[in-house]
Scaffold this motif. Structure first.
Motif, PDB file in Angstrom:
ATOM      1  N   GLN A 416      -3.514  25.632 -58.208  1.00 10.17           N
ATOM      2  CA  GLN A 416      -2.538  25.058 -57.872  1.00 10.17           C
ATOM      3  C   GLN A 416      -2.704  24.437 -56.556  1.00 10.17           C
ATOM      4  N   TRP A 417      -3.072  25.159 -55.592  1.00 13.37           N
ATOM      5  CA  TRP A 417      -2.759  24.646 -54.041  1.00 13.37           C
ATOM      6  C   TRP A 417      -3.829  23.798 -53.718  1.00 13.37           C
ATOM      7  N   LEU A 418      -5.190  23.829 -54.118  1.00 15.62           N
ATOM      8  CA  LEU A 418      -6.175  22.945 -53.794  1.00 15.62           C
ATOM      9  C   LEU A 418      -5.885  21.328 -53.995  1.00 15.62           C
ATOM     10  N   PRO A 419      -5.384  20.963 -55.043  1.00 13.96           N
ATOM     11  CA  PRO A 419      -5.130  19.736 -55.352  1.00 13.96           C
ATOM     12  C   PRO A 419      -3.892  19.115 -54.408  1.00 13.96           C
ATOM     13  N   VAL A 420      -3.157  19.896 -53.908  1.00  8.86           N
ATOM     14  CA  VAL A 420      -2.032  19.552 -53.109  1.00  8.86           C
ATOM     15  C   VAL A 420      -2.373  19.510 -51.603  1.00  8.86           C
ATOM     16  N   ILE A 421      -3.210  20.518 -51.164  1.00  9.66           N
ATOM     17  CA  ILE A 421      -3.675  20.273 -49.784  1.00  9.66           C
ATOM     18  C   ILE A 421      -4.784  19.527 -49.489  1.00  9.66           C
ATOM     19  N   LEU A 422      -5.673  19.316 -50.553  1.00  8.16           N
ATOM     20  CA  LEU A 422      -7.075  18.621 -49.992  1.00  8.16           C
ATOM     21  C   LEU A 422      -6.557  17.078 -49.916  1.00  8.16           C
ATOM     22  N   PRO A 423      -5.839  16.475 -50.281  1.00  8.72           N
ATOM     23  CA  PRO A 423      -5.426  14.794 -49.796  1.00  8.72           C
ATOM     24  C   PRO A 423      -4.986  14.940 -48.413  1.00  8.72           C
ATOM     25  N   VAL A 424      -4.181  15.700 -48.067  1.00  8.02           N
ATOM     26  CA  VAL A 424      -3.809  15.625 -46.486  1.00  8.02           C
ATOM     27  C   VAL A 424      -4.678  16.251 -45.523  1.00  8.02           C
ATOM     28  N   MET A 425      -5.936  16.617 -46.123  1.00  2.00           N
ATOM     29  CA  MET A 425      -6.955  17.094 -45.089  1.00  2.00           C
ATOM     30  C   MET A 425      -7.602  16.128 -44.238  1.00  2.00           C
ATOM     31  N   LEU A 426      -7.864  15.058 -45.131  1.00  5.76           N
ATOM     32  CA  LEU A 426      -8.657  13.836 -44.624  1.00  5.76           C
ATOM     33  C   LEU A 426      -7.884  13.160 -43.567  1.00  5.76           C
ATOM     34  N   PRO A 427      -6.780  12.872 -43.613  1.00  5.52           N
ATOM     35  CA  PRO A 427      -6.097  12.392 -42.346  1.00  5.52           C
ATOM     36  C   PRO A 427      -5.922  13.209 -41.312  1.00  5.52           C
ATOM     37  N   LEU A 428      -5.848  14.652 -41.541  1.00  4.54           N
ATOM     38  CA  LEU A 428      -5.685  15.761 -40.510  1.00  4.54           C
ATOM     39  C   LEU A 428      -6.876  15.714 -39.896  1.00  4.54           C
ATOM     40  N   TYR A 429      -8.089  15.893 -40.369  1.00  6.51           N
ATOM     41  CA  TYR A 429      -9.517  15.573 -39.781  1.00  6.51           C
ATOM     42  C   TYR A 429      -9.583  14.447 -39.172  1.00  6.51           C
ATOM     43  N   ALA A 430      -9.168  13.354 -39.773  1.00  7.70           N
ATOM     44  CA  ALA A 430      -9.628  12.040 -39.052  1.00  7.70           C
ATOM     45  C   ALA A 430      -8.806  11.932 -37.562  1.00  7.70           C
ATOM     46  N   MET A 431      -7.533  12.327 -37.635  1.00 13.08           N
ATOM     47  CA  MET A 431      -7.146  12.399 -36.295  1.00 13.08           C
ATOM     48  C   MET A 431      -7.464  13.414 -35.105  1.00 13.08           C
ATOM     49  N   CYS A 432      -8.241  14.616 -35.823  1.00  9.25           N
ATOM     50  CA  CYS A 432      -8.740  15.557 -34.754  1.00  9.25           C
ATOM     51  C   CYS A 432      -9.992  14.997 -34.314  1.00  9.25           C
ATOM     52  N   TRP A 433     -10.840  14.480 -35.246  1.00 16.08           N
ATOM     53  CA  TRP A 433     -12.269  13.780 -34.786  1.00 16.08           C
ATOM     54  C   TRP A 433     -11.893  12.673 -34.018  1.00 16.08           C
ATOM     55  N   THR A 434     -10.883  11.830 -34.255  1.00 19.73           N
ATOM     56  CA  THR A 434     -10.501  10.675 -33.188  1.00 19.73           C
ATOM     57  C   THR A 434     -10.191  11.343 -31.775  1.00 19.73           C
ATOM     58  N   GLY A 435      -9.514  12.506 -31.721  1.00 17.59           N
ATOM     59  CA  GLY A 435      -9.167  13.192 -30.687  1.00 17.59           C
ATOM     60  C   GLY A 435     -10.449  13.635 -30.029  1.00 17.59           C
ATOM     61  N   LEU A 436     -11.421  14.256 -30.395  1.00 13.85           N
ATOM     62  CA  LEU A 436     -12.370  14.687 -29.922  1.00 13.85           C
ATOM     63  C   LEU A 436     -13.554  13.621 -29.326  1.00 13.85           C
ATOM     64  N   VAL A 437     -13.550  12.550 -30.062  1.00 16.06           N
ATOM     65  CA  VAL A 437     -14.175  11.240 -29.551  1.00 16.06           C
ATOM     66  C   VAL A 437     -13.790  10.632 -28.256  1.00 16.06           C
ATOM     67  N   VAL A 438     -12.239  10.475 -28.334  1.00 16.47           N
ATOM     68  CA  VAL A 438     -11.552   9.955 -27.094  1.00 16.47           C
ATOM     69  C   VAL A 438     -11.705  10.882 -25.875  1.00 16.47           C
ATOM     70  N   ALA A 439     -11.384  12.311 -26.327  1.00 17.54           N
ATOM     71  CA  ALA A 439     -11.563  13.348 -25.150  1.00 17.54           C
ATOM     72  C   ALA A 439     -12.972  13.017 -24.356  1.00 17.54           C
ATOM     73  N   HIS A 440     -13.942  12.782 -25.152  1.00 16.67           N
ATOM     74  CA  HIS A 440     -15.340  12.974 -24.550  1.00 16.67           C
ATOM     75  C   HIS A 440     -15.365  11.838 -23.556  1.00 16.67           C
ATOM     76  N   TYR A 441     -14.728  10.541 -24.067  1.00 20.05           N
ATOM     77  CA  TYR A 441     -14.719   9.354 -23.338  1.00 20.05           C
ATOM     78  C   TYR A 441     -13.996   9.508 -22.002  1.00 20.05           C
ATOM     79  N   ILE A 442     -13.066  10.270 -21.987  1.00 18.73           N
ATOM     80  CA  ILE A 442     -11.968  10.375 -20.957  1.00 18.73           C
ATOM     81  C   ILE A 442     -12.508  11.574 -20.119  1.00 18.73           C
ATOM     82  N   GLY A 443     -13.477  11.990 -20.340  1.00 14.35           N
ATOM     83  CA  GLY A 443     -14.090  13.167 -19.471  1.00 14.35           C
ATOM     84  C   GLY A 443     -13.294  14.499 -19.608  1.00 14.35           C
ATOM     85  N   TYR A 444     -12.871  14.822 -20.973  1.00 18.84           N
ATOM     86  CA  TYR A 444     -12.208  16.104 -21.201  1.00 18.84           C
ATOM     87  C   TYR A 444     -13.318  17.177 -20.878  1.00 18.84           C
TER      88      TYR A 444
END
Length: 444
Positions: A416-444
């Motif tokens: 029951q949990w998987l169909p509920v949590i999986l759809p929101v994981m994509l935007p969560l990952y997308a935000m974190c991946w964007t954060g990692l990319v931006v962090a590199h370019y600002i010298g994090y």
């Protein structure tokens, strides 16, 4: 059970195609670490007999015993607590005063606030240590007219995101930064920003999507009367004080005495006995309530043991180090920004086989830190990529014992949990991946 057993069979089949191998290890400050560049294939490793697949299941249950028993004891605790009526009365009074049920806006305020509160506990206390708070989320959801699934998503999701992206996570960030020779919890700004953005996204997803799902609940957590009818008696206050005092002692032990699952389970047991007597239960009535609560989570507890059998097969086949070595080679020739993203994906895959964050850090960071130096990636960025990959994947992989335990206490199945949590994981990952990319370019 079927989903996890299929994963177990898949891992067993991998053992026929993935060659056995291992890294050399050294003990540093009492902890075993991988020595980078020491990987070697192992010749003449016997294939696993098919019968071993079934023996691995009870062996996995034995290995995961601490998670099974905290689920049983916590199930008993909340059944006793629920039987006293004190918790329901407190939530009913609080929900009524906050305007629950009067408008969609008030409902959403409660859900958003609850998500961030659970996120705060996940950030500061960790994942396993918050199991006792999951049934509270179910009751809160019931008080505002929502399903059990909404409460579990708010509680487990909030704890999961808070723990996954915590700026002060000692289990993942602390261990990884010590291996990378970085100041403890340095670089907290990026992790804090990612955590707040992800908690906001999760809260919006719950309010806009999860509350509308048609969830078929075999055990609906309904409030027994209208909100305006709830009151708190003096005995209710005593019981709530004992519950909160127990949680306070637990947190004190975690932060000052290094308590973990066994000690937390012991506190839950003591809380159960004190609350039962405060609720004027006889010894026989108390034991009966505890047994009823434990039996209600038996099937979910057994799922945790089944998931632990996956690691038994991996250990027998001696293919875990081979998988780690092969995956670590994927990102080594990439540009730095995409390499950070790919590293997080690889850590998520490794997390399926090593669901312990600290253990994963001890095994993979001695490989990843030299790799970061080799390709010109900052060590701080590598630690954050590791944390994103390890932490967020805990929300849906079948081997994450703490999440399965929290689902068990919330009476929501993994299927029951998987169909509920999986759809929101994509935007969560997308935000974190964007954060990692931006962090590199600002010298994090």
């Amino acid at each position: 059970m079927v989903l996890i057993f299929m994963v177990l069979i898949g891992v067993y089949l991998l053992s026929f195609f993935v060659p056995a191998g291992e890294f050399a290890r050294e003990v540093v400050e009492g902890r075993s670490r991988v020595i980078p560049g020491s990987f070697e294939y192992l010749p003449d490793v016997d294939l696993i007999h098919p019968f071993r697949l079934f023996v691995a299941i009870p062996e996995g249950m034995i290995n995961a015993a601490q998670f099974l028993f905290i689920v049983f004891i916590a199930g008993g605790l909340f059944h006793v607590l629920k039987g006293t009526g004190a918790l329901e009365n407190a939530i009913g009074v609080a929900a009524y005063r906050m305007g629950a049920g009067r408008s969609v806006k008030s409902r959403n305020v409660i859900l958003v606030t609850g998500t961030f509160i659970y996120g705060f506990f996940g950030m500061t206390v960790g994942s396993e240590n918050n199991m006792a708070l999951v049934p509270l989320g179910v009751l809160i959801a019931s008080a505002i007219g929502c399903s059990r699934l909404v409460g579990v998503t708010m509680a487990v999701g909030g704890i999961g995101v808070g723990f996954a992206l915590s700026p002060i996570n000692p289990y993942t960030v602390g261990v990884a930064q010590s291996i990378g020779e970085l100041p403890l919890f340095s670089g907290w700004e990026l992790r804090t920003l990612m955590m707040l953005l992800c908690l906001s996204t999760l809260a919006a997803y719950i309010c806009l999507r999860v509350v509308k799902l048609d969830f078929h609940d075999d055990q609906p957590a309904e409030m027994s009367r209208e909100l305006q009818e709830y009151t708190l008696s003096r005995n209710d206050l005593v019981i709530l004080y004992l519950f909160l005092a127990g949680l306070a002692v637990m947190l004190f032990g975690i932060f000052t005495r290094g308590w973990y699952i066994k000690e937390i389970t012991g506190i839950f047991l003591l809380m159960t006995i004190l609350i039962g007597f405060a609720g004027k239960l006889s010894p026989n009535q108390l034991v009966k309530k505890m047994m009823e609560g434990a039996s209600s989570v038996t099937s979910s507890a057994l799922i945790i043991g089944l998931a632990a059998s996956i690691q038994v097969i991996l250990k027998d086949a001696q293919i875990l180090d081979t998988i780690i070595h092969s995956l670590s080679q994927v990102a080594i020739n990439m540009p730095i920004a995409p390499a950070a993203v790919v590293t997080s994906v690889i850590q998520g895959l490794i997390n399926l086989f090593i669901p312990s964050g600290s253990a994963q850090a001890l095994i993979t960071m001695p490989i990843l830190i030299p790799m970061a130096d080799l390709i010109g990636m900052s060590r701080q960025l590598m630690v954050s990529a590791f944390q994103v990959g390890d932490g967020l994947s805990n929300m849906f992989i079948p081997t994450a014992g703490s999440v399965l335990a929290m689902l068990a206490l919330g009476r929501v199945s993994y299927a029951q949990w998987l169909p509920v949590i999986l759809p929101v994981m994509l935007p969560l990952y997308a935000m974190c991946w964007t954060g990692l990319v931006v962090a590199h370019y600002i010298g994090y």
